[in-house]
Design an enzyme around this catalytic site. Structure first.
Site, short mmCIF file in Angstrom:
data_model
loop_
_atom_site.label_atom_id
_atom_site.label_comp_id
_atom_site.label_asym_id
_atom_site.label_seq_id
_atom_site.Cartn_x
_atom_site.Cartn_y
_atom_site.Cartn_z
N CYS A 1 0.88 -1.18 0.00
CA CYS A 1 0.00 0.00 0.00
C CYS A 1 0.91 1.22 0.00
CB CYS A 1 -0.88 -0.02 1.25
SG CYS A 1 -1.80 1.49 1.52
N CYS B 1 -5.06 7.10 -3.01
CA CYS B 1 -4.51 5.75 -3.21
C CYS B 1 -3.12 5.92 -3.79
CB CYS B 1 -5.40 4.96 -4.16
SG CYS B 1 -4.75 3.31 -4.52
N1 LIG Z 1 -6.61 -1.66 -1.93
C1 LIG Z 1 -5.31 -2.00 -2.52
C2 LIG Z 1 -4.21 -1.95 -1.46
C3 LIG Z 1 -4.02 -0.55 -0.89
C4 LIG Z 1 -3.61 0.42 -1.95
C5 LIG Z 1 -3.74 1.89 -1.57
N2 LIG Z 1 -4.35 2.20 -0.32
C6 LIG Z 1 -2.40 2.60 -1.71
O1 LIG Z 1 -2.19 3.63 -1.05
O2 LIG Z 1 -1.55 2.13 -2.52
C7 LIG Z 1 -5.38 -3.41 -3.10
O3 LIG Z 1 -6.09 -4.26 -2.55
O4 LIG Z 1 -4.69 -3.65 -4.10
#
Ligand SMILES: N[C@H](CCC[C@H](N)C(=O)O)C(=O)O
Length: 270
Positions: free
Chosen positions: A74, A208
């Site tokens: 993440c 994200c």
């Molecule tokens: N939900 C994403 C993981 C967190 C990504 C996001 N919160 C970031 O800051 O990169 C997944 O399952 O691929």
């Protein structure tokens, strides 16, 4: 069991952080989902667990989405993890390294921000050929540590991120693991804005990190925009993506720079 936790925020993407260096915690998917529940628990987009490193880094970073499922990494969480773990080191340091499923990453303290040296992106698909009803934009794809579909749209505020995001996230083209879904628009040659529907949150989030990287690199591939590229996110922050080209469509030295803040800490019975 009484669990001590920390609450952190990375550009609006928020996280519960637990220190599990002694590996005494064995949280179930249901317990993590409960902790992330915004009405019955602490409330967060995901959970960051600090564990001891196995391959020479300073720590191991395990990431769990709000649904309690583990994901490869993440980007916003990595900045918060870096801020949190830098304070755990025996000696004060300007950088800290941590192992993830997506590879070993380094977080560097840069003034008030944290810069993450990301893993190398892969599985680029400039046009997946996949379509969803009502979205008139080519679906592109790249894995920036976790899978990301990217669509450039003309009217980002008017885009139904939850409707189209869910359709993309569960589209057969990305099965069985699924993908995150990003919608982007160009503000100027070196500046884009994005909105993201996140896998495992199953909703739009305020930011994200790996999605920002995916959209910035796709913007470069489509327009030739040089590094760094600024990215505006739903929560109101602007972050910076740096990169170097590696061949025609490859990238190396990819960085994500932005805020990572403590919010509060507490104890919760789980
Ligand atoms: N939900 C994403 C993981 C967190 C990504 C996001 N919160 C970031 O800051 O990169 C997944 O399952 O691929």
């Amino acid at each position: 069991m009484l669990l001590h936790f920390y609450k952190m925020n990375g550009a609006g993407n928020d996280f519960v952080v637990v220190d599990n260096r002694d590996l005494s915690l064995n949280l179930s998917q249901d317990q993590i989902e409960h902790l992330c529940d915004r009405h019955r628990g602490v409330g967060a987009d995901g959970l960051l667990a600090v564990e001891p490193a196995e391959n020479g880094a300073d720590f191991k970073f395990r990431y769990y989405n709000a649904d309690g499922g583990e994901a490869e990494m993440c980007g916003n969480g990595a900045r918060c993890f870096g801020r949190f773990t830098a304070a755990l080191l025996d000696e004060p340091a300007e950088s800290v390294s941590f192992e993830t499923i997506a590879g070993t990453l380094t977080a560097e303290l840069v003034e008030d921000n944290i810069r993450i040296a990301m893993s190398e992106p892969f599985d680029l698909q400039l046009d997946t050929g996949a379509t969803v009803p009502g979205l008139d934009a080519p679906l592109r794809f790249i894995n920036t540590g976790v899978p990301h579909a990217v669509a450039f749209v003309d009217d980002l505020p008017a885009t139904d991120v939850v409707k189209h995001g869910a359709a993309i996230r569960f589209h057969e083209h990305f099965a069985p693991k699924g993908t995150n879904a990003n919608f982007a628009t160009v503000l100027s040659p070196d500046h884009i804005a994005i909105r993201t529907y996140e896998r495992g949150v199953e909703d739009e989030t305020l930011a994200c990190g790996t999605g920002m990287v995916a959209c910035a690199l796709m913007h470069h591939l489509l327009t030739g925009a040089p590094s760094p590229i600024k990215v505006d996110v739903k929560g109101g922050d602007t972050l910076e993506i740096g990169f170097e080209k590696d061949g025609e469509e490859g990238f190396k030295n990819v960085t994500l720079t932005g805020p990572a803040d403590f919010v509060f800490e507490g104890d919760i019975e789980i």
